[in-house]
Design a protein around this motif. Structure first.
Motif, PDB file in Angstrom:
ATOM      1  N   LYS A  80      -1.159  14.026   2.782  1.00 56.98           N
ATOM      2  CA  LYS A  80      -0.928  12.767   2.077  1.00 56.98           C
ATOM      3  C   LYS A  80      -0.136  11.849   3.008  1.00 56.98           C
ATOM      4  O   LYS A  80       0.728  12.314   3.750  1.00 56.98           O
ATOM      5  CB  LYS A  80      -0.124  12.990   0.798  1.00 56.98           C
ATOM      6  N   VAL A  81      -0.420  10.547   2.960  1.00 53.56           N
ATOM      7  CA  VAL A  81       0.233   9.597   3.857  1.00 53.56           C
ATOM      8  C   VAL A  81       1.012   8.556   3.071  1.00 53.56           C
ATOM      9  O   VAL A  81       0.480   7.919   2.163  1.00 53.56           O
ATOM     10  CB  VAL A  81      -0.809   8.891   4.764  1.00 53.56           C
ATOM     11  N   VAL A  82       2.304   8.395   3.431  1.00 55.75           N
ATOM     12  CA  VAL A  82       3.161   7.362   2.869  1.00 55.75           C
ATOM     13  C   VAL A  82       3.464   6.366   3.976  1.00 55.75           C
ATOM     14  O   VAL A  82       4.083   6.720   4.981  1.00 55.75           O
ATOM     15  CB  VAL A  82       4.507   7.955   2.361  1.00 55.75           C
ATOM     16  N   LEU A  83       3.026   5.114   3.818  1.00 57.85           N
ATOM     17  CA  LEU A  83       3.352   4.076   4.789  1.00 57.85           C
ATOM     18  C   LEU A  83       4.709   3.479   4.419  1.00 57.85           C
ATOM     19  O   LEU A  83       4.954   3.174   3.253  1.00 57.85           O
ATOM     20  CB  LEU A  83       2.305   2.962   4.776  1.00 57.85           C
ATOM     21  N   ILE A  84       5.575   3.332   5.422  1.00 56.39           N
ATOM     22  CA  ILE A  84       6.895   2.740   5.216  1.00 56.39           C
ATOM     23  C   ILE A  84       7.005   1.515   6.113  1.00 56.39           C
ATOM     24  O   ILE A  84       6.847   1.623   7.322  1.00 56.39           O
ATOM     25  CB  ILE A  84       8.018   3.745   5.545  1.00 56.39           C
ATOM     26  N   THR A  85       7.243   0.349   5.494  1.00 58.13           N
ATOM     27  CA  THR A  85       7.229  -0.885   6.267  1.00 58.13           C
ATOM     28  C   THR A  85       8.137  -1.940   5.675  1.00 58.13           C
ATOM     29  O   THR A  85       8.445  -1.906   4.488  1.00 58.13           O
ATOM     30  CB  THR A  85       5.792  -1.439   6.347  1.00 58.13           C
ATOM     31  N   ALA A  86       8.525  -2.873   6.513  1.00 54.72           N
ATOM     32  CA  ALA A  86       9.275  -4.035   6.049  1.00 54.72           C
ATOM     33  C   ALA A  86       8.318  -5.076   5.472  1.00 54.72           C
ATOM     34  O   ALA A  86       8.736  -5.987   4.771  1.00 54.72           O
ATOM     35  CB  ALA A  86      10.082  -4.635   7.193  1.00 54.72           C
ATOM     36  N   ARG A  87       7.037  -4.944   5.779  1.00 52.67           N
ATOM     37  CA  ARG A  87       6.032  -5.900   5.313  1.00 52.67           C
ATOM     38  C   ARG A  87       5.361  -5.373   4.055  1.00 52.67           C
ATOM     39  O   ARG A  87       4.811  -4.287   4.069  1.00 52.67           O
ATOM     40  CB  ARG A  87       4.959  -6.111   6.376  1.00 52.67           C
ATOM     41  N   ALA A  88       5.388  -6.152   2.996  1.00 53.09           N
ATOM     42  CA  ALA A  88       4.762  -5.705   1.753  1.00 53.09           C
ATOM     43  C   ALA A  88       3.907  -6.798   1.132  1.00 53.09           C
ATOM     44  O   ALA A  88       3.805  -6.916  -0.075  1.00 53.09           O
ATOM     45  CB  ALA A  88       5.833  -5.250   0.768  1.00 53.09           C
ATOM     46  N   GLN A  89       3.277  -7.626   1.976  1.00 57.23           N
ATOM     47  CA  GLN A  89       2.390  -8.648   1.452  1.00 57.23           C
ATOM     48  C   GLN A  89       1.131  -8.003   0.876  1.00 57.23           C
ATOM     49  O   GLN A  89       0.779  -6.884   1.220  1.00 57.23           O
ATOM     50  CB  GLN A  89       1.984  -9.642   2.557  1.00 57.23           C
ATOM     51  N   LEU A  93      -0.909  -4.299   1.482  1.00 54.90           N
ATOM     52  CA  LEU A  93      -1.189  -3.314   0.445  1.00 54.90           C
ATOM     53  C   LEU A  93      -2.688  -3.038   0.365  1.00 54.90           C
ATOM     54  O   LEU A  93      -3.112  -1.889   0.237  1.00 54.90           O
ATOM     55  CB  LEU A  93      -0.658  -3.802  -0.906  1.00 54.90           C
ATOM     56  N   ARG A  94      -3.492  -4.097   0.460  1.00 55.30           N
ATOM     57  CA  ARG A  94      -4.946  -3.947   0.405  1.00 55.30           C
ATOM     58  C   ARG A  94      -5.440  -3.139   1.612  1.00 55.30           C
ATOM     59  O   ARG A  94      -6.269  -2.240   1.475  1.00 55.30           O
ATOM     60  CB  ARG A  94      -5.629  -5.313   0.367  1.00 55.30           C
ATOM     61  N   ARG A  95      -4.902  -3.455   2.776  1.00 57.92           N
ATOM     62  CA  ARG A  95      -5.289  -2.722   3.985  1.00 57.92           C
ATOM     63  C   ARG A  95      -4.958  -1.235   3.850  1.00 57.92           C
ATOM     64  O   ARG A  95      -5.754  -0.375   4.224  1.00 57.92           O
ATOM     65  CB  ARG A  95      -4.584  -3.325   5.202  1.00 57.92           C
ATOM     66  N   GLY A  96      -3.790  -0.952   3.301  1.00 59.00           N
ATOM     67  CA  GLY A  96      -3.401   0.432   3.061  1.00 59.00           C
ATOM     68  C   GLY A  96      -4.358   1.142   2.113  1.00 59.00           C
ATOM     69  O   GLY A  96      -4.755   2.287   2.344  1.00 59.00           O
ATOM     70  N   ARG A  97      -4.762   0.451   1.043  1.00 60.55           N
ATOM     71  CA  ARG A  97      -5.716   1.039   0.095  1.00 60.55           C
ATOM     72  C   ARG A  97      -7.057   1.295   0.772  1.00 60.55           C
ATOM     73  O   ARG A  97      -7.688   2.340   0.543  1.00 60.55           O
ATOM     74  CB  ARG A  97      -5.905   0.119  -1.120  1.00 60.55           C
ATOM     75  N   GLU A  98      -7.502   0.350   1.598  1.00 60.12           N
ATOM     76  CA  GLU A  98      -8.786   0.508   2.288  1.00 60.12           C
ATOM     77  C   GLU A  98      -8.778   1.710   3.231  1.00 60.12           C
ATOM     78  O   GLU A  98      -9.772   2.413   3.355  1.00 60.12           O
ATOM     79  CB  GLU A  98      -9.137  -0.769   3.063  1.00 60.12           C
ATOM     80  N   ILE A  99      -7.647   1.942   3.894  1.00 63.58           N
ATOM     81  CA  ILE A  99      -7.526   3.079   4.813  1.00 63.58           C
ATOM     82  C   ILE A  99      -7.444   4.386   4.026  1.00 63.58           C
ATOM     83  O   ILE A  99      -7.881   5.425   4.493  1.00 63.58           O
ATOM     84  CB  ILE A  99      -6.284   2.899   5.725  1.00 63.58           C
ATOM     85  N   GLY A 100      -6.895   4.313   2.813  1.00 64.25           N
ATOM     86  CA  GLY A 100      -6.749   5.520   2.004  1.00 64.25           C
ATOM     87  C   GLY A 100      -5.337   6.075   2.006  1.00 64.25           C
ATOM     88  O   GLY A 100      -5.126   7.264   1.812  1.00 64.25           O
ATOM     89  N   VAL A 101      -4.362   5.181   2.234  1.00 64.55           N
ATOM     90  CA  VAL A 101      -2.959   5.584   2.193  1.00 64.55           C
ATOM     91  C   VAL A 101      -2.616   5.986   0.759  1.00 64.55           C
ATOM     92  O   VAL A 101      -3.077   5.373  -0.193  1.00 64.55           O
ATOM     93  CB  VAL A 101      -2.075   4.410   2.675  1.00 64.55           C
ATOM     94  N   ASP A 102      -1.819   7.037   0.604  1.00 59.21           N
ATOM     95  CA  ASP A 102      -1.510   7.566  -0.723  1.00 59.21           C
ATOM     96  C   ASP A 102      -0.343   6.860  -1.409  1.00 59.21           C
ATOM     97  O   ASP A 102      -0.272   6.833  -2.628  1.00 59.21           O
ATOM     98  CB  ASP A 102      -1.212   9.065  -0.609  1.00 59.21           C
ATOM     99  N   ALA A 103       0.582   6.314  -0.621  1.00 56.18           N
ATOM    100  CA  ALA A 103       1.735   5.604  -1.200  1.00 56.18           C
ATOM    101  C   ALA A 103       2.277   4.626  -0.172  1.00 56.18           C
ATOM    102  O   ALA A 103       1.982   4.729   1.018  1.00 56.18           O
ATOM    103  CB  ALA A 103       2.815   6.596  -1.626  1.00 56.18           C
ATOM    104  N   TYR A 104       3.091   3.689  -0.663  1.00 52.67           N
ATOM    105  CA  TYR A 104       3.596   2.606   0.161  1.00 52.67           C
ATOM    106  C   TYR A 104       5.042   2.362  -0.224  1.00 52.67           C
ATOM    107  O   TYR A 104       5.335   2.131  -1.395  1.00 52.67           O
ATOM    108  CB  TYR A 104       2.758   1.360  -0.169  1.00 52.67           C
TER     109      TYR A 104
END
Length: 128
Positions: A80-89, A93-104
């Motif tokens: 499972k992948v959790v992306l951690i970032t200062a950017r939350a536009q 979020l859409r890019r993360g969903r497209e890649i298949g990231v599990d949480a943000y």
């Protein structure tokens, strides 16, 4: 190791943040491994066999986006992948969903929230 809740690979180029995440997860009962950037993550993921990978977005060599994509293409062995970032536009979020990231998670993050997300993704639920 036999009593660990799960194995987590913490990936961040900032040593302070990397250690903060690692210590919080170790105190919670996870077996924690670390990597300094996306390439280091990909090099280590096969040996570590993590259940969950926390992945900073802004890193040298390979950023979190490219790393997450490569993990999803088969390098991650189902972690499972959790992306951690200062950017939350919304685009992020859409890019993360497209890649298949599990949480943000957005920096600065609450360590309790990080633990909750990792526990959920590792399949161990809430503490207590």
């Amino acid at each position: 190791m036999g009593d660990a809740l799960g194995r987590v690979l913490v990936v961040d180029d900032d040593e302070v943040i990397r250690q903060l995440i690692a210590v919080n997860l170790q105190l919670e009962g996870f077996e924690v491994h670390t990597a300094v950037d996306g390439q280091d993550c990909l090099d280590r993921v096969g040996d570590v066999g993590p259940d969950v990978i926390t992945l900073d977005v802004m890193m040298p060599r390979l950023d979190g986006w490219v790393t997450a994509l490569r993990l999803r293409e088969g390098h991650g062995r189902g972690a499972k992948v959790v992306l951690i970032t200062a950017r939350a536009q919304e685009d992020d979020l859409r890019r993360g969903r497209e890649i298949g990231v599990d949480a943000y998670l957005t920096k600065p993050f609450d360590p309790a929230e990080l633990i909750r997300v990792v526990r959920d993704l590792a399949g161990v639920g809430s503490a207590g």
